[in-house]
Write a protein that holds these residues in place. Structure first.
Motif, PDB file in Angstrom:
ATOM      1  N   VAL A   2      16.647   5.100  24.212  1.00  0.00           N
ATOM      2  CA  VAL A   2      15.781   3.921  24.328  1.00  0.00           C
ATOM      3  C   VAL A   2      14.308   4.360  24.405  1.00  0.00           C
ATOM      4  N   GLY A   3      14.020   5.465  25.110  1.00  0.00           N
ATOM      5  CA  GLY A   3      12.638   5.952  25.222  1.00  0.00           C
ATOM      6  C   GLY A   3      12.046   6.298  23.863  1.00  0.00           C
ATOM      7  N   GLY A   4      12.787   7.039  23.071  1.00  0.00           N
ATOM      8  CA  GLY A   4      12.311   7.428  21.728  1.00  0.00           C
ATOM      9  C   GLY A   4      12.146   6.199  20.844  1.00  0.00           C
ATOM     10  N   ALA A   5      13.048   5.228  21.001  1.00  0.00           N
ATOM     11  CA  ALA A   5      12.980   4.011  20.182  1.00  0.00           C
ATOM     12  C   ALA A   5      11.714   3.215  20.523  1.00  0.00           C
ATOM     13  N   ILE A   6      11.333   3.183  21.806  1.00  0.00           N
ATOM     14  CA  ILE A   6      10.120   2.427  22.184  1.00  0.00           C
ATOM     15  C   ILE A   6       8.876   3.147  21.670  1.00  0.00           C
ATOM     16  N   ILE A   7       8.830   4.463  21.883  1.00  0.00           N
ATOM     17  CA  ILE A   7       7.654   5.227  21.424  1.00  0.00           C
ATOM     18  C   ILE A   7       7.444   5.039  19.915  1.00  0.00           C
ATOM     19  N   GLY A   8       8.536   5.052  19.149  1.00  0.00           N
ATOM     20  CA  GLY A   8       8.418   4.969  17.685  1.00  0.00           C
ATOM     21  C   GLY A   8       8.681   3.572  17.141  1.00  0.00           C
ATOM     22  N   ASN A   9       8.787   2.565  18.008  1.00  0.00           N
ATOM     23  CA  ASN A   9       9.134   1.203  17.588  1.00  0.00           C
ATOM     24  C   ASN A   9      10.215   1.225  16.495  1.00  0.00           C
ATOM     25  N   SER A  10      11.350   1.796  16.846  1.00  0.00           N
ATOM     26  CA  SER A  10      12.435   1.947  15.876  1.00  0.00           C
ATOM     27  C   SER A  10      12.931   0.599  15.390  1.00  0.00           C
ATOM     28  N   ASP A  30       1.100  -7.186  27.150  1.00  0.00           N
ATOM     29  CA  ASP A  30      -0.237  -7.262  26.555  1.00  0.00           C
ATOM     30  C   ASP A  30      -1.085  -6.015  26.882  1.00  0.00           C
ATOM     31  N   GLU A  31      -0.501  -5.045  27.571  1.00  0.00           N
ATOM     32  CA  GLU A  31      -1.245  -3.813  27.873  1.00  0.00           C
ATOM     33  C   GLU A  31      -0.889  -2.667  26.924  1.00  0.00           C
ATOM     34  N   PHE A  32       0.029  -2.922  26.004  1.00  0.00           N
ATOM     35  CA  PHE A  32       0.327  -1.930  24.964  1.00  0.00           C
ATOM     36  C   PHE A  32       0.792  -2.697  23.737  1.00  0.00           C
ATOM     37  N   SER A  33       0.754  -2.006  22.586  1.00  0.00           N
ATOM     38  CA  SER A  33       1.120  -2.721  21.365  1.00  0.00           C
ATOM     39  C   SER A  33       2.040  -1.858  20.507  1.00  0.00           C
ATOM     40  N   PHE A  34       2.643  -2.505  19.531  1.00  0.00           N
ATOM     41  CA  PHE A  34       3.526  -1.792  18.615  1.00  0.00           C
ATOM     42  C   PHE A  34       3.013  -1.949  17.194  1.00  0.00           C
ATOM     43  N   GLY A  35       3.249  -0.918  16.374  1.00  0.00           N
ATOM     44  CA  GLY A  35       2.957  -1.012  14.940  1.00  0.00           C
ATOM     45  C   GLY A  35       4.175  -0.510  14.203  1.00  0.00           C
ATOM     46  N   TYR A  36       4.014  -0.267  12.916  1.00  0.00           N
ATOM     47  CA  TYR A  36       5.128   0.233  12.117  1.00  0.00           C
ATOM     48  C   TYR A  36       5.458   1.673  12.553  1.00  0.00           C
ATOM     49  N   ARG A  37       6.610   1.833  13.135  1.00  0.00           N
ATOM     50  CA  ARG A  37       7.115   3.127  13.643  1.00  0.00           C
ATOM     51  C   ARG A  37       6.154   3.806  14.627  1.00  0.00           C
ATOM     52  N   ARG A  38       5.367   3.008  15.343  1.00  0.00           N
ATOM     53  CA  ARG A  38       4.445   3.553  16.321  1.00  0.00           C
ATOM     54  C   ARG A  38       4.281   2.575  17.479  1.00  0.00           C
ATOM     55  N   SER A  39       3.884   3.108  18.644  1.00  0.00           N
ATOM     56  CA  SER A  39       3.468   2.236  19.738  1.00  0.00           C
ATOM     57  C   SER A  39       2.139   2.796  20.236  1.00  0.00           C
ATOM     58  N   SER A  40       1.437   1.994  21.027  1.00  0.00           N
ATOM     59  CA  SER A  40       0.137   2.475  21.530  1.00  0.00           C
ATOM     60  C   SER A  40       0.291   3.168  22.877  1.00  0.00           C
ATOM     61  N   VAL A  41       1.543   3.384  23.314  1.00  0.00           N
ATOM     62  CA  VAL A  41       1.734   4.043  24.616  1.00  0.00           C
ATOM     63  C   VAL A  41       1.069   5.423  24.529  1.00  0.00           C
ATOM     64  N   GLU A  42       0.108   5.601  25.431  1.00  0.00           N
ATOM     65  CA  GLU A  42      -0.719   6.812  25.366  1.00  0.00           C
ATOM     66  C   GLU A  42       0.094   8.096  25.465  1.00  0.00           C
ATOM     67  N   GLN A  43      -0.406   9.118  24.788  1.00  0.00           N
ATOM     68  CA  GLN A  43       0.186  10.449  24.947  1.00  0.00           C
ATOM     69  C   GLN A  43      -0.007  10.854  26.402  1.00  0.00           C
ATOM     70  N   GLY A  44       0.953  11.518  26.971  1.00  0.00           N
ATOM     71  CA  GLY A  44       0.799  11.912  28.369  1.00  0.00           C
ATOM     72  C   GLY A  44       1.447  10.910  29.311  1.00  0.00           C
ATOM     73  N   LEU A  45       1.908   9.774  28.765  1.00  0.00           N
ATOM     74  CA  LEU A  45       2.661   8.838  29.607  1.00  0.00           C
ATOM     75  C   LEU A  45       4.139   8.972  29.267  1.00  0.00           C
ATOM     76  N   ILE A  46       4.954   9.047  30.290  1.00  0.00           N
ATOM     77  CA  ILE A  46       6.404   9.114  30.086  1.00  0.00           C
ATOM     78  C   ILE A  46       6.964   7.743  30.442  1.00  0.00           C
ATOM     79  N   ILE A  47       7.746   7.157  29.544  1.00  0.00           N
ATOM     80  CA  ILE A  47       8.323   5.835  29.825  1.00  0.00           C
ATOM     81  C   ILE A  47       9.623   6.045  30.606  1.00  0.00           C
ATOM     82  N   LEU A  48       9.677   5.431  31.778  1.00  0.00           N
ATOM     83  CA  LEU A  48      10.864   5.597  32.626  1.00  0.00           C
ATOM     84  C   LEU A  48      11.884   4.495  32.383  1.00  0.00           C
ATOM     85  N   SER A  49      11.387   3.270  32.185  1.00  0.00           N
ATOM     86  CA  SER A  49      12.312   2.138  32.013  1.00  0.00           C
ATOM     87  C   SER A  49      11.595   1.018  31.288  1.00  0.00           C
ATOM     88  N   ALA A  50      12.382   0.040  30.859  1.00  0.00           N
ATOM     89  CA  ALA A  50      11.809  -1.130  30.180  1.00  0.00           C
ATOM     90  C   ALA A  50      12.534  -2.369  30.653  1.00  0.00           C
TER      91      ALA A  50
END
Ligand SMILES: Cc1cc2nc3c(=O)[nH]c(=O)nc-3n(C[C@H](O)[C@H](O)[C@H](O)COP(=O)(O)OP(=O)(O)OC[C@H]3O[C@@H](n4cnc5c(N)ncnc54)[C@H](O)[C@@H]3O)c2cc1C
Length: 310
Positions: A138-146, A175-195
């Motif tokens: 799920v983490g990889g899917a959010i980072i890459g907007n799979s 509204d504090e982050f966004s998604f694009g085609y196979r990308r998200s705006s979640v900053e590098q250096g942030l680890i997503i723990l849950s959604a």
């Protein structure tokens, strides 16, 4: 490496609950089976242990990489000088709200995406059944907007909880982050723990029909049983990268043991002992051919993880 082991044992010791390996080959943790050894490979059991690891890395200036299923990355043959973290033990799915029309789930990001899809399909929660067949977490899917078959993970994500490299945890609303085609705006250096995710209620039979259709279409058009890192390139506006690669005559092209799939040209497959450097060499060859043939510069979808060598 023995220095890190010694410092970790001396300084952290019992504050850490989890598994830890030194010199672990990352080829065993990537779907294309390439990647050299990581100085440290840690699998914390809980957020406190994760925080302990991050602070240890921070104090020493160690580079940190989170690896999900390793299904969309190419890791350097020399490995990773630093700490690789797996959130495999962050694997909870829990209902947080269940009114008539919809359901809200709390999902930890180490959950395999396919497990979440099955969970939702079986209960009639609609929104990600079109992602059936996508490997990873799920983490990889959010980072890459799979996404696939007209659905993307962004359709269901409401908020995420992240931890930064200094160990600070915070919740980010949609509204504090966004998604694009196979990308998200979640900053590098942030680890997503849950959604927190929201699904519409539907019928399990309808969703399982859609899921089966997705998987059978994928089986016919993608090399699912081969070792690959998924699509190598993003589709340029209005074009399919696989078609551009095929039209440029690249199917079957090879560098070492890495080959452009004959089933779907946007997949490179490992025929045996392929390496990251073979993969990168093949990317250069394919990009040059496609540019020569169609004038299109392909943009990578796979993430190339440099070794962070001093
Ligand atoms: C056979 C095959 C078919 C595929 N089909 C599709 C498809 O149809 N559609 C599609 O979109 N993709 C597809 N993919 C690509 C891939 O499966 C997805 O992009 C997947 O979501 C990646 O998840 P992962 O856990 O493997 O991420 P990884 O490859 O492990 O990591 C990807 C990136 O996410 C970062 N990351 C992972 N977890 C976290 C976290 N918790 N916090 C912060 N950063 C994190 C990593 O550091 C890395 O930068 C396919 C891949 C394969 C091998």
């Amino acid at each position: 490496m023995s220095d890190i082991r010694e410092s970790f044992n001396n300084e952290i010791g019992t504050d850490f609950r989890g598994e830890i390996m030194y010199g672990e080959m990352l080829s065993g943790h990537t779907s294309i089976a390439v990647g050299g050894p990581a100085d440290m490979y840690v699998l914390p059991y809980d957020a406190v242990s994760l925080k302990t690891c991050l602070m240890f890395a921070n104090d020493r200036g160690l580079a940190v990489l989170v690896l999900g299923g390793g299904t969309n990355v190419i890791v350097d043959d020399n490995g990773y000088r630093g700490m690789v973290i797996s959130l495999k033990h962050f694997n909870m799915i829990k209902t947080t709200d269940d009114p008539d029309e919809r359901v809200d789930l709390f999902v930890e990001t180490g959950v395999p995406l396919q497990r979440l899809i099955n969970y939702c399909v079986e209960r009639g929660y609609a929104g990600i059944e079109g992602l059936t067949g996508i490997p990873g977490t799920v983490g990889g899917a959010i980072i890459g907007n799979s996404g696939s078959f007209g659905q993307e993970i962004r359709d269901v994500v409401e908020s995420i909880v992240v931890i930064n490299l200094s160990g600070m945890i915070k919740r980010l609303e949609r509204d504090e982050f966004s998604f694009g085609y196979r990308r998200s705006s979640v900053e590098q250096g942030l680890i997503i723990l849950s959604a927190n995710m929201r699904f519409k209620k539907s019928e399990p039979e309808v969703l399982s029909g859609k899921a089966s259709e997705c998987i059978s279409r994928k089986k016919n058009t993608q090399p699912l049983s081969e070792r690959s890192a998924g699509c190598v390139y993003m589709n340029p506006e209005g074009r399919a990268a696989g078609m551009l690669i095929e039209e440029a005559g690249c199917k079957g092209m090879r560098a070492g043991d890495i080959e452009v799939s004959r089933v779907h040209a946007n997949y490179f497959i490992n025929r045996g002992n392929g390496t990251a450097s073979d993969f990168l060499k093949l990317m250069k060859m394919v990009e040059a051919r496609v540019f020569e043939h169609s004038g299109v510069s392909l943009e990578p979808e796979v993430r190339v993880i440099a070794g962070k060598h001093e």
